[in-house]
Design an enzyme around this catalytic site. Structure first.
Site: not given
Length: 424
Positions: A201-203
């Site tokens: 889910s991270k950038l």
């Protein structure tokens, strides 16, 4: 807006496709094919005559973060545990942990047999409250961990001053903050070490992954040992077919290495990050102006922030709205109108079902330790208030066109206009 809410049978406001996440870049497939055919799928495989993708990423990410050194790891949780141990934290030591965070902020501390001391957060930024940190420090405290939470940067000036005055390492958890900057310098480079997660889910993501960045070569060498079963990359030339990892016998570790596949994907994703950050910021600025006009309070950030990284967009609802309907019902109504998940913040770690040390026998060393790590002993009124009043959604939504971002504002407007339909 005369139509009823979609949650109670009315028409949905936004009927559109929202951006998906993750999004691969142009060189990902070619790089993954290259790894497949390379004969080396991880740094613990034999050297094949060229620089590993893992080391290419380490060099590129250290430069991106304004740090001298980067040690990649298998997960963000591993990066935090490795950084803590590399900074000298061990069994029964106390570590200051923000009380509003993902469970790994506490479980990584528990995983090295230390004691998470849960501390309340700032009501404006949702990040660690410096005054609460000061009050929590004892003669057993060995480190302070902060999280740059959701879209905010913590008050680094105040927290660094506290850490220096008490001679404690400050570890920046930047799992939400790839690309954020404070006083025109990347976050992660201010503390003794910075840690990152590259979970799906991270950038910046490769599905799973992590990294420790630091300017301290001793901490970096300890981190290398800790993440590779006590081995470090050789500094001298290596022949093809030999192991590039050297068994030093200096410090026992565990296996938390980043695979070549993950490193190749991260190099691809790093190429895209700055442009995506700019797009998210433009969307967030537009939405913040619209929601502020509706009387909502957008998550703030520390005064020294020069660039925000929007991992999640978070906004607080006013008391008069919450007096009519609880936050979870409002989140459900927004989800129904928009077609993507709108949720509350993380549940505070003193009352979070994922943070239950008593559920694992590995922590049952003795009764005193179990009492010290019991989360319910900590009072976190600000974190509790934020959880009961804030809604948020994921960063990929902010990559949508501006007309779609306007739909988000219209959905909030519709839900607030029909708030009595959500009364319980």
């Amino acid at each position: 807006m005369g139509n009823s809410l979609a949650l109670v049978g009315g028409p949905r406001l936004a009927d559109r496709e929202w951006p998906r996440w993750p999004q691969p870049g142009g060189r990902a497939l070619k790089s993954l094919e290259d790894v497949l055919e390379s004969g080396r799928w991880t740094i613990s495989c034999a050297y094949q005559g060229r620089t590993s993708y893992e080391q290419q990423f380490a060099t590129a990410f250290a430069e991106y973060c304004g740090s001298a050194l980067c040690v990649p790891t298998s997960t963000g949780t591993a990066s935090l545990a490795v950084a803590l141990e590399a900074c000298g934290v061990g069994a029964f030591d106390e570590v200051v942990v923000p009380g509003l965070s993902w469970v790994a902020s506490a479980s990584a501390v528990l995983g090295i047999n230390a004691v998470p001391v849960l501390v309340d957060v700032d009501p404006r930024t949702y990040c660690l409250d410096p005054a609460a940190v000061e009050a929590a420090i004892t003669d057993r405290t060995r480190a302070i961990t902060l999280v740059h939470a959701y879209s905010a940067v913590a008050d680094l000036d105040a927290l660094l001053e506290i850490a220096r005055r008490h001679n404690l390492p400050l570890i920046e958890d930047c799992a939400h903050a790839h690309g954020a900057r404070y006083n025109n310098w990347p976050v992660g480079a201010f503390g003794t070490a910075g840690v990152f997660s590259m979970q799906g889910s991270k950038l910046l993501t490769s599905g799973e992954g992590g990294a420790v960045v630091t300017d301290d070569p001793e901490i970096a060498v300890r981190a290398e040992h800790l993440r590779a079963d006590g081995r470090v990359l050789r500094r001298e030339p290596v022949n093809i077919g030999e192991m590039e990892l050297l068994e030093t016998g200096q410090l026992m570790g565990s296996n938390a290495c980043l695979s070549e596949f993950h490193a190749a994907v991260l190099l691809d994703q790093l190429d895209l990050l700055d442009e995506q950050t700019l797009r998210r910021s433009r969307s967030a600025d537009h939405l913040s102006a619209r929601l502020g006009a509706l009387g909502l309070t957008v998550q703030g950030t520390a005064t020294g922030t020069t660039d925000r990284a929007y991992y999640r967009y978070a906004v607080q609802l006013p008391d008069e709205i919450l007096a009519v309907a609880p936050v979870h019902r409002i989140a459900q109504a927004l989800t129904a109108e928009l077609g993507f998940p709108v949720t509350q913040t993380h549940r505070p770690l003193n009352d979070n079902p994922l943070n239950r040390p008593s559920s694992r026998r590995r922590f049952a060393t003795d009764a005193e330790y179990m009492a010290r790590v019991e989360p319910s002993q900590f009072d976190l009124p600000v974190a509790r208030r934020i959880h009961a009043s804030v809604v948020s959604f994921g960063h990929e939504v902010l990559l949508a066109p501006l007309d779609a971002i306007e739909d988000i504002a219209l959905a909030f407007e519709k839900v607030l206009a029909h708030i009595r339909e959500l009364a319980e």
